[in-house]
Design an enzyme around this catalytic site. Structure first.
Site, PDB file in Angstrom:
ATOM      1  N   CYS A  16     -11.087  14.554  57.416  1.00  0.00           N
ATOM      2  CA  CYS A  16     -10.759  13.839  56.181  1.00  0.00           C
ATOM      3  C   CYS A  16     -11.380  14.548  54.975  1.00  0.00           C
ATOM      4  O   CYS A  16     -10.755  14.687  53.925  1.00  0.00           O
ATOM      5  CB  CYS A  16     -11.269  12.401  56.263  1.00  0.00           C
ATOM      6  N   CYS A  75      -5.923 -12.101  20.655  1.00  0.00           N
ATOM      7  CA  CYS A  75      -4.560 -11.607  20.461  1.00  0.00           C
ATOM      8  C   CYS A  75      -4.393 -10.238  21.119  1.00  0.00           C
ATOM      9  O   CYS A  75      -5.340  -9.671  21.677  1.00  0.00           O
ATOM     10  CB  CYS A  75      -4.237 -11.497  18.977  1.00  0.00           C
ATOM     11  N   CYS A  78      -6.787  -7.390  20.039  1.00  0.00           N
ATOM     12  CA  CYS A  78      -8.095  -7.333  20.737  1.00  0.00           C
ATOM     13  C   CYS A  78      -7.964  -6.560  22.045  1.00  0.00           C
ATOM     14  O   CYS A  78      -8.816  -5.742  22.392  1.00  0.00           O
ATOM     15  CB  CYS A  78      -8.608  -8.744  20.999  1.00  0.00           C
ATOM     16  N   ASP A 650     -29.219   1.903  66.173  1.00  0.00           N
ATOM     17  CA  ASP A 650     -29.498   1.472  64.811  1.00  0.00           C
ATOM     18  C   ASP A 650     -31.009   1.288  64.681  1.00  0.00           C
ATOM     19  O   ASP A 650     -31.690   0.979  65.663  1.00  0.00           O
ATOM     20  CB  ASP A 650     -28.770   0.155  64.535  1.00  0.00           C
TER      21      ASP A 650
END
Length: 968
Positions: A16, A75, A78, A650
């Site tokens: 990858c 509005c 902005c 782990d």
């Protein structure tokens, strides 16, 4: 040129990485500096969209994505003002602005984006309403599915509370439809629970998270809906195939495992029970259900005892006739019809033999007839054909001797009687041995007491277990067994948990600690609150796991089943060909040689040993594993584990205790140590991360008051951010600091000093400047060193995998003697590391305990979860260690190898027996010896083969690990 570092997601391997590198090389004005599976660094003068679009087109994700609620926009002008500001930045790839929300992707930090919007005169709304949703999931069939969905839901604005194959509970700022969309795009389905559809529930804020338990207790993930039936009428592997085929044909059945050793069927799915039982009965067998373990065991024991007694009675009757007849022939008595007297006397004996066949041998004939009606052949077919042919030939000689030449007027009534007797006594001994295979499961069932002492209004009464409900207060007296799972509310004592966990030492229990059904109170008296009862107790779930594993089949068993399904018809064809060969080419009297050879082939080729070879070994092996505190999800996992050559460990909670503590501080501004810890703990007080808990506990030990926090955000694998006492705080690792432009170069010496002590350095930044470093140490488990050495002696390559800094990881690894270390790994990068090892040809076992370990556990050939781990980790793993010891990993691998070796021994013996036995029975040795194998000897050999397989499987009950767990 601007140098930008971007995180990468879904990049699993070097292939990858190379794809991304090649694609970036084609982009103008972008120079790649560095790339790995977790991040890339580029130098660029051009905007980022081309880079983002290129990487996204390859199927990967890059950079950060924010959805910030904003205010003050009245509005379109902005909106255009913010869009103009964002378009001028090189660190923003894509944006979509509305008057309510800013949706932005790029390398910009959240703080920088917030400052930009505020600087334009607008507001970033930081206090979002969080919602709590519960969903029912469908389409998830295994731990890998759970891990896949967990990865998809791991986002900054989603907090997973619980997840398994059937249920999902989350807190999030997203809508329920957003969550359903994520689940659907992952390939599954989600339905919002009805109670969560009411506005007052859907829109309620999250309740504060409860305080973590002082001692995490193992959680056994619930398995799919399964029903167990007790079967009758099964005699060989062909019967197993027939019953499985009949059950699978019932609508609503997902899968089924039939265990010949225990005569049980474990059925998964939603099919009506009566429809399944009817299908089994229509196939020619019997089935019944027992509602609970105690009733089921009693019924199985009754069946085994009744079967044993029946076999012994039938064997005795058969041998009482067969032995004298055989002795008559051996010691010179005539068994030839040569006169009217002999015709009458042998006729009487023939009638007596017929009575024996329809009584003691009735089951062989009735079962073979049922098999014939269902167009199949079984072991009973072979026995019925062999003994029936011998009797019919003998009666034909008795009734019409003149039809046969004098040399062919031999009768074989003793063969019919002896074959029935020897095979039946073999079944009796097999049943007796088979009843011992589930002793481990029976001992687990025996742990459950039938009564409990309930305390109500100060009065103690002993009540049946069925009367206990969650919330009741129970009394546990010295020497008594715990009735249900619960929490201690008064008293303290030591409990023997060895039967559940394999730990020999009693465990001290005090107020707040968990107690589990089946454990034994050694001394002292306890009051505890019932929390999980019936099938929800850990003991009940362990029993269910063991039962399911014992009924499962490895690949070797499926091979044996395939062979057995065609074996019996093949033997019948061989017997016919043998008879024809002797009739046309054999010496005179050809009819006699033809009968003896064909009958012997039918008798000796019984596939009973082949059918028992695997289930007996699996049943005993899984039971022995349960005794050692190892829960195995299925037999296939044992076969996979036997070939493991690499163990990936782990660090946190696996090699270490999972109970980190603050051990050092370094300060770089005017803060005191107390203020440093106070700010860090105030920020982390809502986090469940082990390092966060260590900081909060340090503040509590120093009796420091914690400030409220706001804008709290978690960045997986990096750190957290938020506002405390009007100060912007960042807490995390070096990578997190660099991404937020916090200068940490002046703290590298202190960082190295803390890391070299084996502690984890955590940076705290205050208002954009480094404030200090907090050193957090998680002590190694007492047995980690000896367990690692033991695995290395077993020839296993041990790898440590951690998200900790490389310096800290190397210090820990050096203490344990581990040379292969992979550090600085983000949670979603652990699975990628497993893939890399597998691409190198390694067969990997992953050992972990956290939710971030679930994808790696699911991806490895064998996932091993520590019993104190999360529900998702255990769901994703094939093995669960109930005791808190890494020696359980070595025990599991050793037992798997021993079980696989035992299966191979049994299969080898069964195959060799038939491979050699059938040709000998057919007469290949006749030219050398001048004699044929007697059908009686064939019957004895067939019975002995089954007994040998059962006895060999029971040797696994004596399995002992090479090194027992030792406290250092």
């Amino acid at each position: 040129m601007n140098t930008i570092t971007l995180p990468l997601t879904n990049v699993r391997c070097m292939r990858c990485v190379n794809k991304i590198r090649d694609a970036i090389s084609l982009l103008p004005a972008i120079q790649l500096i560095e790339i790995n599976t977790e991040q890339l660094t580029v130098s660029t003068e051009s905007p980022l969209p081309s880079l983002f679009d290129t990487i996204t087109a390859l199927g990967y994700q890059v950079g950060y994505h924010y959805q910030l609620p904003i205010g003050g926009l009245s509005c379109g002008r902005c909106v255009a003002k913010i869009e103009q500001a964002l378009s001028e930045r090189h660190d923003i790839a894509h944006f979509n602005i509305s008057k309510q929300q800013a949706d932005v992707s790029g390398s910009i930090s959240k703080q920088a984006l917030t400052d930009l919007i505020i600087g334009l005169g607008y507001q970033v709304i930081t206090s979002q309403i969080q919602y709590h949703y519960n969903f029912t999931l469908t389409g998830l069939s295994c731990g890998k599915c759970v891990a896949k969905l967990t990865t998809a839901l791991t986002q900054d604005n989603i907090d997973i509370i619980t997840i398994d194959k059937n249920n999902l509970s989350v807190t999030t700022s997203l809508t329920a439809d957003d969550i359903i969309t994520i689940v659907t795009t992952t390939g599954y389905q989600a339905t919002l629970n009805m109670e969560d559809q009411a506005p007052d529930v859907t829109n309620k804020p999250i309740a504060p998270e409860p305080e973590p338990e002082p001692e995490p207790e193992p959680i056994i993930a619930p398995q799919g809906t399964a029903t167990q039936l007790l079967l009758s009428g099964l005699t060989c592997a062909s019967c197993v195939a027939s019953v499985e085929k009949a059950i699978k044909a019932v609508e609503g059945v997902d899968s089924v495992n039939v265990n010949l050793a225990e005569r049980t069927a474990l059925i998964y799915g939603q099919a009506p029970l009566q429809a399944v039982i009817t299908a089994i009965e229509n196939a020619g067998y019997g089935a019944e259900q027992s509602e609970d373990d105690q009733t089921r065991r009693i019924r199985q024991q009754q069946q085994n005892q009744q079967t044993f007694k029946t076999h012994i009675r039938n064997a005795t009757a058969s041998l009482a006739l067969g032995v004298p007849l055989m002795a008559w022939g051996i010691f010179g008595g005539s068994m030839v019809i040569d006169s009217t007297t002999s015709q009458i006397s042998w006729g009487v004996i023939g009638l007596i033999t017929l009575a024996l066949l329809v009584t003691a041998g009735k089951d062989f004939y009735t079962n073979s007839w049922k098999a014939f009606l269902h167009h199949r052949a079984t072991m009973d077919t072979l026995v019925a054909l062999g003994t029936g042919a011998a009797w019919l030939f003998s009666m034909a000689v008795v009734i019409a001797p003149d039809l046969f030449p004098l040399a062919a007027r031999h009768v074989y009534f003793e063969a019919s009687a002896m074959i029935i007797g020897l095979i039946t006594i073999g079944h009796a001994l097999e049943a007796r041995a088979r009843s011992r295979t589930s002793k481990a499961l029976e001992r687990l069932i025996d742990l459950q007491p039938q009564t409990a002492i309930v305390v109500e209004n100060g009065q103690e009464t002993e009540q049946p277990l069925s009367a206990v409900v969650a919330g009741m207060t129970l009394r546990l007296k010295p020497g008594a067994k715990v009735a249900v799972d619960g929490s201690v509310i008064d008293g303290n004592s030591y409990l023997d948990e060895s039967m559940l966990t394999g730990e020999p030492l009693a465990v001290h229990k005090k107020i707040g600690d968990h107690v589990r059904a089946g454990t034994i109170n050694q001394q002292g008296s306890l009051l505890f609150k019932a929390e999980h009862i019936g099938t929800d107790t850990m003991l009940a779930r362990i029993i269910q796991l063991v039962r399911q594993a014992q009924s499962s089949k490895p690949a070797l068993a499926r091979l044996a089943d395939t062979i057995s399904s065609i074996f019996v018809p093949s033997v019948m064809i061989i017997a016919i060909l043998t008879a024809m060969a002797w009739f046309y080419f054999g010496p005179q009297p050809a009819s006699v040689y033809m009968l003896v050879a064909a009958t012997t082939v039918l008798i000796i080729a019984c596939p009973c040993a082949l059918g028992l070879a695997t289930p007996m070994s699996v049943t005993v092996g899984v039971g022995r594993a349960a005794e050692l505190g190892i829960l195995i999800k299925d037999a296939e996992a044992m076969q996979q584990a036997a070939g493991i050559d690499t163990v990936v460990l782990d660090k946190t909670g696996t090699l270490t205790e999972g109970k980190p503590q603050v051990v050092d501080y370094k300060i770089y501004n005017t803060l005191t140590r107390e203020q440093l810890v106070q700010l860090a703990a105030s920020l982390e007080q809502s986090s469940e991360h082990p390092l966060a808990n260590a900081i909060v506990q340090s503040a509590q030990q120093q009796q420091l008051d914690l400030y409220p926090h706001s804008d709290f955000m978690t960045y997986s694998g990096l750190g957290v951010s938020g506002t405390v006492d009007q100060q912007q705080l960042l807490l995390g690792n070096a990578k997190f600091m660099n991404q937020n432009n916090i200068k940490i170069t002046h703290a590298e010496t202190d960082f190295d000093f803390i890391a070299n002590q084996g502690a984890t350095p955590v940076y705290l930044a205050q208002n954009g400047l480094l404030a200090g470093i907090i050193g957090i140490s998680d002590p190694l488990r007492k047995d980690s060193f000896s367990a690692v050495k033991r695995m290395q002696k077993m020839g296993l390559n041990v790898v440590m995998l951690t998200g900790d800094s490389i310096k800290t990881a190397q210090v820990i690894a050096a203490k344990l003697g581990i040379t292969d270390v992979v550090a600085d790994v983000l949670p979603d990068g652990k699975a990628a590391q497993i893939t890399l090892l597998q691409q190198q040809g390694k067969r990997v076992a992953m050992v972990g305990d956290g939710i971030n370990d679930a994808p790696a556990l699911a991806l490895a050939e064998v996932g091993i979860a520590m019993g104190s781990g999360t529900d998702v980790a255990i769901e994703s793993a094939q093995f669960t260690l109930m005791r808190h010891s890494l020696h359980g990993v070595a025990d599991a691998l050793e037992l798997s190898k021993a079980t696989l070796r035992n299966i191979k021994e049994n299969l080898f013996g069964a195959f060799i027996y038939n491979t050699l036995g059938i040709p000998i029975a057919a007469g290949v040795l006749f030219p050398l010896t001048g004699t044929l194998l007697s059908p009686v000897i064939a019957g004895a050999a067939m019975a002995l083969s089954s007994i040998t397989v059962v006895s060999n499987a029971n040797r696994l009950r004596l399995f002992k690990p090479s090194q027992q767990h030792q406290e250092k």
